[in-house]
Design a protein around this motif. Structure first.
Motif, PDB file in Angstrom:
ATOM      1  N   ARG A  57       7.675   9.483  -0.079  1.00  0.00           N
ATOM      2  CA  ARG A  57       8.962   9.055  -0.631  1.00  0.00           C
ATOM      3  C   ARG A  57       9.566   8.056   0.344  1.00  0.00           C
ATOM      4  NH1 ARG A  57      10.672  13.575  -1.081  1.00  0.00           N
ATOM      5  NH2 ARG A  57      11.761  13.798   0.919  1.00  0.00           N
ATOM      6  N   ILE A  58       9.854   6.852  -0.136  1.00  0.00           N
ATOM      7  CA  ILE A  58      10.435   5.814   0.711  1.00  0.00           C
ATOM      8  C   ILE A  58      11.946   5.928   0.654  1.00  0.00           C
ATOM      9  CG2 ILE A  58      10.637   3.335   1.123  1.00  0.00           C
ATOM     10  CD1 ILE A  58       7.949   2.993  -0.342  1.00  0.00           C
ATOM     11  N   GLU A  59      12.572   6.180   1.811  1.00  0.00           N
ATOM     12  CA  GLU A  59      14.030   6.307   1.887  1.00  0.00           C
ATOM     13  C   GLU A  59      14.545   5.298   2.889  1.00  0.00           C
ATOM     14  OE1 GLU A  59      15.236  10.252   2.710  1.00  0.00           O
ATOM     15  OE2 GLU A  59      14.253  11.120   0.952  1.00  0.00           O
ATOM     16  N   HIS A  60      15.347   4.374   2.404  1.00  0.00           N
ATOM     17  CA  HIS A  60      15.887   3.348   3.279  1.00  0.00           C
ATOM     18  C   HIS A  60      16.759   3.979   4.357  1.00  0.00           C
ATOM     19  CE1 HIS A  60      14.342   0.136   0.798  1.00  0.00           C
ATOM     20  NE2 HIS A  60      14.883   0.701  -0.284  1.00  0.00           N
ATOM     21  N   GLY A  61      16.477   3.623   5.584  1.00  0.00           N
ATOM     22  CA  GLY A  61      17.227   4.161   6.711  1.00  0.00           C
ATOM     23  C   GLY A  61      16.605   5.417   7.293  1.00  0.00           C
ATOM     24  N   SER A  98       0.835  -1.210   0.000  1.00  0.00           N
ATOM     25  CA  SER A  98       0.000   0.000   0.000  1.00  0.00           C
ATOM     26  C   SER A  98       0.864   1.252   0.000  1.00  0.00           C
ATOM     27  CB  SER A  98      -0.926   0.000   1.220  1.00  0.00           C
ATOM     28  OG  SER A  98      -1.806  -1.108   1.192  1.00  0.00           O
ATOM     29  N   VAL A  99       1.914   1.263   0.797  1.00  0.00           N
ATOM     30  CA  VAL A  99       2.801   2.430   0.863  1.00  0.00           C
ATOM     31  C   VAL A  99       3.505   2.632  -0.483  1.00  0.00           C
ATOM     32  CG1 VAL A  99       4.872   3.395   1.942  1.00  0.00           C
ATOM     33  CG2 VAL A  99       3.111   2.326   3.359  1.00  0.00           C
ATOM     34  N   LYS A 100       3.854   1.533  -1.156  1.00  0.00           N
ATOM     35  CA  LYS A 100       4.465   1.651  -2.487  1.00  0.00           C
ATOM     36  C   LYS A 100       3.500   2.312  -3.468  1.00  0.00           C
ATOM     37  CE  LYS A 100       7.594  -2.337  -2.184  1.00  0.00           C
ATOM     38  NZ  LYS A 100       7.872  -3.700  -2.717  1.00  0.00           N
ATOM     39  N   VAL A 101       2.225   1.947  -3.370  1.00  0.00           N
ATOM     40  CA  VAL A 101       1.210   2.548  -4.249  1.00  0.00           C
ATOM     41  C   VAL A 101       1.081   4.038  -3.962  1.00  0.00           C
ATOM     42  CG1 VAL A 101      -1.234   2.595  -4.833  1.00  0.00           C
ATOM     43  CG2 VAL A 101      -0.066   0.404  -4.563  1.00  0.00           C
ATOM     44  N   VAL A 102       1.082   4.402  -2.683  1.00  0.00           N
ATOM     45  CA  VAL A 102       0.986   5.819  -2.323  1.00  0.00           C
ATOM     46  C   VAL A 102       2.207   6.575  -2.843  1.00  0.00           C
ATOM     47  CG1 VAL A 102       0.833   7.470  -0.414  1.00  0.00           C
ATOM     48  CG2 VAL A 102      -0.431   5.315  -0.288  1.00  0.00           C
TER      49      VAL A 102
END
Length: 269
Positions: A84-88, A73-77
């Protein structure tokens, strides 16, 4: 989710820290529900630009779904431009300027929470510019088949004058036939997308009555006549006058505006 105050880029009502968390939807389409609710929380200002979404475990508890559902779901958003998904660093809410305003879920949420109607005003202005241009193009590009379709759609409106729902559908069909005759596929797709979402809002489509429908029919007759006369300037002018005039008549009053006359609360397309 922690509730914060938003700088209100679309005039959306602010959420306060004391607001109760609304009940979360359940059902077979859990991922769709999660996406819609996260988008709504961002659009409403529950999560502000730069804020970080809660950890997956907290979201699982909040929505009552698995980690897999949350991740997808977060990927779709993110695809819609709202996070924006930022690792760490976690998942951060983006600036509204990065949002995909033509996305169905985002557009629906913004229209639903457009407290001061600024977004609907922009939508009408965009629609006016595109449809006026397409009406002018239709006046120079229409074929014999287009002519029949445009005329038939006008007569369909006339035959449905005593049925509000069917008149509204015929109204939308007339506009679509004009756009089809313009051969502007992109403009037609954009207008149909934004207009379909806006029509779901009572604040956009307003109220119909016989007087309003007859005025709308007269305005469509003028558009029809200008197109068939191969008058691009006249077609653009009559389309522009119709859309802007209709919106000014039906646009609801906001708290910051003086009371509107009764006629302003009535409308057609």
């Amino acid at each position: 989710m922690t509730r914060q105050v938003l700088a209100d880029p679309f005039g959306i009502p602010h959420a306060s820290a004391g607001d109760a968390t609304p009940p979360r939807a359940r059902g077979t389409k859990l991922g769709i529900n999660v996406v819609q609710q996260i988008v709504n929380d961002i659009v409403r200002g529950v999560l502000t630009p730069g804020a970080t979404l809660p950890p997956e475990a907290d979201l699982c508890d909040q929505f009552g779904v698995s980690r897999t559902v949350i991740r997808e779901s977060v990927k779709v958003v993110q695809e819609k431009g709202l996070v924006r998904i930022e690792h760490g660093r976690g998942t951060q809410v983006t600036d509204p300027r990065q949002w995909n305003l033509l996305d169905d879920v985002v557009l629906t949420a913004i229209i639903a929470h457009d407290a001061n109607l600024s977004f609907l005003d922009e939508l009408v202005a965009t629609r006016t510019a595109l449809e006026a241009d397409m009406a002018a193009a239709a006046a120079t590009a229409y074929t014999a088949e287009d002519r029949l379709r445009i005329s038939a759609s006008l007569e369909l409106m006339r035959s449905k004058i005593d049925n509000v729902a069917e008149f509204a559908a015929a109204d939308a069909h007339f506009h679509d036939m004009v756009m089809a005759a313009s051969r502007n596929r992109l403009g037609r797709a954009i207008v149909n997308s934004i207009h379909d979402k806006a029509r779901g809002s009572m604040r956009y489509h307003g109220e119909y009555n016989e007087a309003v429908m007859r005025q709308t029919l007269d305005e469509h007759q003028a558009i029809h006549d200008a197109i068939l006369a191969k008058d691009p300037a006249g077609a653009a002018a009559t389309m522009r006058a119709h859309i802007t005039g209709s919106w000014s008549r039906r646009r609801p009053r906001t708290d910051a505006e003086p009371p509107a006359s009764p006629s302003r609360r009535q409308s057609a397309r």
